[in-house]
Design an enzyme around this catalytic site. Structure first.
Site, PDB file in Angstrom:
ATOM      1  N   GLU B  63       0.818  -1.224   0.000  1.00  0.00           N
ATOM      2  CA  GLU B  63       0.000   0.000   0.000  1.00  0.00           C
ATOM      3  C   GLU B  63       0.847   1.267   0.000  1.00  0.00           C
ATOM      4  OE1 GLU B  63      -0.487  -2.597   1.965  1.00  0.00           O
ATOM      5  OE2 GLU B  63      -2.557  -3.282   1.760  1.00  0.00           O
ATOM      6  N   HIS B 132     -10.632  -5.066  10.741  1.00  0.00           N
ATOM      7  CA  HIS B 132     -11.353  -5.105   9.458  1.00  0.00           C
ATOM      8  C   HIS B 132     -12.770  -4.537   9.581  1.00  0.00           C
ATOM      9  CE1 HIS B 132      -8.196  -8.151   8.926  1.00  0.00           C
ATOM     10  NE2 HIS B 132      -8.320  -7.991   7.634  1.00  0.00           N
TER      11      HIS B 132
END
Lengths: 328, 341
Positions: B63, B132
């Site tokens: 990322e 998450h």
């Protein structure tokens, strides 16, 4: 690949310009900072990372670049900016925090941005790597010419961004060249103490790309190796990783007492100062006369003087302009 | 209306990107699993087939690398759309986001623009636990230099995406997983709405009145809007008229619409699935109390996620999440109405 005489002249003049610029900044930086050193005082406040001794890397690489090529630089960017052709007057004004600076005073010395020559900085270690890969990707997708060069220090090779961006550049075969300026010190921690391998260029093997190590802070050798890497990138053959042995003749930043250096190290480095070394060599092989080199030095000094005068004479930004330019 | 085409948010996002990619060759999309798979949450489905691997590219799990690359590509004249699969993953790439993407326009004095869209999934409610399931939009909205949007329905999802793609600034586009319309995830039916075929923009920075009312203003964004609408239905049966404001954007924030609504109702509840403290709920309340204190007939309330990491166990997570019952109970208290039998 030997540079042509005009290229050699350009390299020498830019090296001298960079050094004279740093000499001027160093002197002005100390104004208002004695007898008590306070980083916030004087005409140039904040941190100041000088590039004395590292000029060969900047000119050896940038001699191969056009204005349209992209460079991402570091917290120590002056030599790279000068070699890339960043407007010296506006850069000086930015370093002074003046309204006429490249960014109107919002960025300062660690954030030199000049879209005219595709030059950008990040003061965060290794964070020019991703943007350089992205600029290279942009050229690849658009089928437009141009390479992206990311200058980093040797300490940056231990950052995640270094590895992520190198892998990305390799897997996508991007027109990118990574140039590691190994000045042996990450502030006070030596490369030996921080880095598991001797040469970061060996890390290229992990990404299946060429890696080159250049010892001796030699501008001609850098010119040769960088030239091959940049030509390779332009041919669409992918990225190259280059590590250059260079010397940090100044502290990490101004005010750094450098107590961590072994005794005698600085003296040894000054004896190898690349500017007198290059001058001697250009004279010795007969390619330049004293008068020619003096002329280049005079011209370099004139450019620096003009830039510093421009910066000093420029007005401060309007304080409330701090609230502008957050968004396009 | 029966024959109107309805889409999920996932489909609406993909359609907006496809339509923009057809007319703007500088737009390209990259992220993890966004090409072959069409996005874990379906929002890039069909793009690879139409636009090919050059403009729709799967990235390594890097990322920092690819979001940093998006910044460089944006500064070089492209309009990248990058996906951060779960917003919770911002920990591995925030430097590229807030030190590069959000600051380079300012640091360059406008020398460089960074026109890019970072889309990322938010929200929980399905027992995915605390790495998450977060919303974290307040963390992004807190830091200057990036616009932040989050749609509650497919119509807005398409219009906000189109607007984001045409914006010269970086836009964080946060889509709530519970609204996305993925079969395997459970979906809020109210998020599936009519979406016109043609391209259109929903202005970034403009809130919507999702339901008009007189007695209490419920301000929220994304999933919270649906909780608010359900609470408003329940309250209506008791004669309490709730107005629901869908912020749609956090940056810029449409403070005027919030203030005007509270000026009308005199009561404010903020529903915020992000953490309680130092976040969006506090900002909305300050927006009203700083300038419109006299409009308030009762102290403002917030129904926010408590200041704890998000737990796995269903009963624990559901205990913490905002819901319509909590909102309705707060509204009754504010309006001095009894709890219904």
């Amino acid at each position: 690949m030997q540079p042509a005489k005009d290229t050699l002249a350009w390299m020498y003049e830019k090296m001298v310009t960079s050094r004279r610029f740093e000499n001027a900044i160093e002197k002005i930086y100390m104004e208002g900072k004695s007898p008590v050193f306070n980083m916030a005082d004087g005409p140039i406040p904040g941190e100041m990372h000088l590039s004395d001794g590292q000029e060969p890397v900047a000119v050896g690489v940038c001699a191969h670049l056009e204005a349209g090529d992209v460079v991402t630089a570091t917290h120590r960017p002056h030599h790279q900016a000068i070699a890339k052709g960043v407007d010296l007057k506006k850069m000086a004004a930015e370093i002074f925090g003046k309204a006429t600076g490249l960014s109107g005073g919002r960025g300062g010395h660690m954030h030199i941005f000049d879209a005219e020559v595709n030059f950008a900085c990040s003061g965060i270690i290794a964070q020019g790597m991703g943007p350089a890969a992205g600029a290279a990707l942009s050229r690849q997708i658009q089928g437009k010419p141009g390479v992206a060069v990311s200058f980093i220090g040797e300490g940056a090779a231990n950052q995640g961004a270094f590895h992520e961006a190198l892998n990305l550049a390799a897997v996508w075969k991007l027109p990118m060249v990574v140039v590691v300026e190994d000045n042996a010190w990450g502030i006070s921690v030596s490369k030996e103490a921080s880095t598991a391998i001797k040469r970061n260029s060996d890390r290229a093997a992990a990404y299946g790309i060429p890696g080159h190590y250049i010892p001796g802070n030699d501008p001609l050798k850098i010119y040769e190796v960088a030239g091959e890497a940049i030509a390779r990138a332009r041919r669409g053959e992918g990225p190259t990783l280059i590590e250059v042995e260079t010397y940090r003749l100044a502290g990490h930043f101004m005010g750094d007492a450098e107590g961590y250096r072994p005794d005698g190290e600085k003296d040894g480095l000054f004896a190898k100062d690349p500017i007198p070394v290059m001058r001697t060599s250009l004279l010795a092989d007969g390619s330049f006369t004293d008068a020619e080199l003096d002329g280049l030095e005079t011209s370099a000094q004139a450019a620096v003087d003009e830039a510093i005068r421009f910066a000093r004479d420029s007005a401060d930004p309007k304080p409330e302009d701090a609230l502008t330019a957050v968004f396009a | 209306m029966e024959n109107e085409r309805k889409l999920t948010i996932a489909r609406a996002m993909a359609e907006a990107m496809a339509q923009e990619m057809r007319i703007d060759p500088s737009v390209f999309v990259m992220g993890e699993d966004i090409a072959e798979l069409g996005g874990v949450f379906g929002n890039t489905r069909g793009l690879l087939e139409e636009f090919g691997k050059e403009r729709v590219r799967d990235t390594p799990i890097s990322e920092t690398g690819f979001i940093g690359a998006a910044v460089g590509a944006a500064q070089d004249g492209m309009k990248p759309v990058v996906e951060l699969m779960f917003v919770d993953f911002f920990g591995v790439c925030f430097d590229a986001i807030y030190n590069l993407m959000a600051k380079n326009t300012y640091f360059s004095g406008g020398n460089f623009n960074v026109p890019m869209v970072l889309m990322t999934s938010t929200g929980g409610g399905y027992s995915d636990a605390g790495q998450h399931s977060q919303c974290l939009y307040g963390s992004f909205a807190h830091l200057p230099g990036m616009k932040v949007v989050s749609p509650s329905n497919a119509y807005d999802a398409k219009g906000l995406m189109t607007a984001a793609l045409r914006d010269p600034n970086p836009v964080i586009y946060m889509f709530h997983k519970g609204l996305q319309g993925m079969g395997w995830l459970g979906t809020e039916a109210g998020a599936i709405t009519h979406v016109p075929d043609e391209s259109y923009e929903v202005e970034i920075g403009k809130a919507a009145i999702a339901r008009e009312g007189r007695d209490v203003t419920i301000v929220s964004i994304a999933q919270g809007v649906h909780h608010g609408l359900k609470a408003a239905d329940a309250l209506a049966q008791q004669g309490i008229s709730a107005e629901v404001v869908d912020l749609r954007s956090l940056v810029p924030l449409d403070r005027e619409t919030v203030r005007a609504s509270v000026a009308k109702t005199g009561r404010l509840i903020v529903v915020d699935e992000d953490y309680h403290s130092y976040g969006v709920s506090g900002e909305i309340i300050a927006t009203v109390t700083e300038s419109n204190m006299a409009d308030l007939k009762a102290p403002p309330r917030r129904i926010a996620y408590p200041d704890v990491p998000i737990p796995f166990a269903r009963v624990m997570e559901q205990h913490c999440l905002p819901n319509a019952d909590k909102i309705a109970a707060a509204a009754r208290e504010l309006c001095g109405a009894p709890v219904p039998a």
